[in-house]
Structure formats: C-alpha cells, structure tokens
Design a protein around this motif. Sequence first.
Motif, mmCIF file in Angstrom:
data_model
loop_
_atom_site.group_PDB
_atom_site.id
_atom_site.type_symbol
_atom_site.label_atom_id
_atom_site.label_comp_id
_atom_site.label_asym_id
_atom_site.label_seq_id
_atom_site.Cartn_x
_atom_site.Cartn_y
_atom_site.Cartn_z
ATOM 1 N N ARG A 170 -44.176 -24.244 -24.016
ATOM 2 C CA ARG A 170 -43.339 -23.331 -23.779
ATOM 3 C C ARG A 170 -43.115 -23.513 -22.248
ATOM 4 N N LEU A 171 -41.956 -23.601 -21.851
ATOM 5 C CA LEU A 171 -41.434 -23.686 -20.311
ATOM 6 C C LEU A 171 -40.895 -22.490 -19.889
ATOM 7 N N SER A 172 -41.285 -21.922 -18.805
ATOM 8 C CA SER A 172 -40.900 -20.983 -18.058
ATOM 9 C C SER A 172 -40.228 -21.264 -16.635
ATOM 10 N N CYS A 173 -39.143 -20.236 -16.574
ATOM 11 C CA CYS A 173 -38.088 -20.617 -15.312
ATOM 12 C C CYS A 173 -38.595 -19.189 -14.715
ATOM 13 N N ALA A 174 -39.356 -19.061 -13.715
ATOM 14 C CA ALA A 174 -39.189 -17.623 -12.862
ATOM 15 C C ALA A 174 -38.493 -17.475 -11.775
ATOM 16 N N ALA A 175 -37.498 -16.706 -11.634
ATOM 17 C CA ALA A 175 -36.602 -16.308 -10.502
ATOM 18 C C ALA A 175 -37.168 -15.593 -9.630
ATOM 19 N N SER A 176 -36.877 -15.653 -8.235
ATOM 20 C CA SER A 176 -37.300 -14.759 -7.237
ATOM 21 C C SER A 176 -36.204 -14.701 -6.224
ATOM 22 N N GLY A 177 -36.141 -13.800 -5.199
ATOM 23 C CA GLY A 177 -35.253 -13.638 -4.278
ATOM 24 C C GLY A 177 -34.042 -12.583 -4.675
ATOM 25 N N ARG A 178 -33.781 -12.722 -5.852
ATOM 26 C CA ARG A 178 -32.631 -12.025 -6.513
ATOM 27 C C ARG A 178 -32.908 -11.651 -7.808
ATOM 28 N N THR A 179 -32.297 -10.576 -8.334
ATOM 29 C CA THR A 179 -32.353 -10.665 -10.204
ATOM 30 C C THR A 179 -31.432 -11.636 -10.399
ATOM 31 N N VAL A 180 -31.680 -12.163 -11.592
ATOM 32 C CA VAL A 180 -30.874 -13.214 -12.346
ATOM 33 C C VAL A 180 -30.183 -12.467 -13.414
#
Length: 125
Positions: free
Chosen positions: A19-29
């Motif tokens: 299970r790969l995850s892609c976590a975003a930061s900086g602003r909401t995606v």
Amino acid sequence: QVQLVESGGGLVQAGGSLRLSCAASGRTVSTYTIGWFRQAPGKEREFVATISWSGGFTRYEDSVKGRFTVSRDNAKNTVYLQINSLKPEDTAIYYCAAAAGNRGLVTTRSIYDYWGQGTQVTVSS
C-alpha cells in the motif's frame, strides 16, 4: 506550493501486496486530481492510475486494472495506491503527482503541476 511525499514501497515476492501513500503538505490537495506514475529502469515514466478530486472517479492503465486501487482521504491530505498480485514487471519507482484545477482524470505527465520524489517497489519472482 504543494509538497508530495510517497512512502510504502519495498521488496516483496510476486503475488504479494503493498500500500503506497502519497502525503501532501503546503496546501490542501482536496481539489486536485492526483495521479500515480511509475518508472522502471531504462524506461520512460508511465501512467498507472488517477483519481478525481472527490475520489468518485478513477482511471487505470490496462495492465494494472483489477490489481491496483487508488483512493484518497482528503481529510488527511493523503492518496493511496493499493497494489495486489504484484508481478516482477511492476518493479519500478512509483511517483505521485498533483494537478491543480478542474482537470478531470489526467493520464498525461505534462499536465501535472507537482511531483513527489518516488518510492521504490521491487518484486522478486
């Protein structure tokens, strides 16, 4: 700016799952289309899967249909790629990418605005 960080890659035997995850930061995606791509050694980066901003629509590359599932949790600003029935030919670096605006389901690399650094998936036979 949006920063994307992939995780969850590793070495698995054929038939296994990750299970790969892609976590975003900086602003909401939460309003961004998110895509997954992969690049095997000596090959170009190719489209794998994409998911609409709401999570209600998805699209997959033909070779991964039925084995890969993309999902997202906008509350956590994270997108996932569940990979089942792994094959040696799935070995690659997997990247997530974000496309701003109402782009729909995007399969073209050049449309994406932000990219992560990738996570390595290696499948042994």
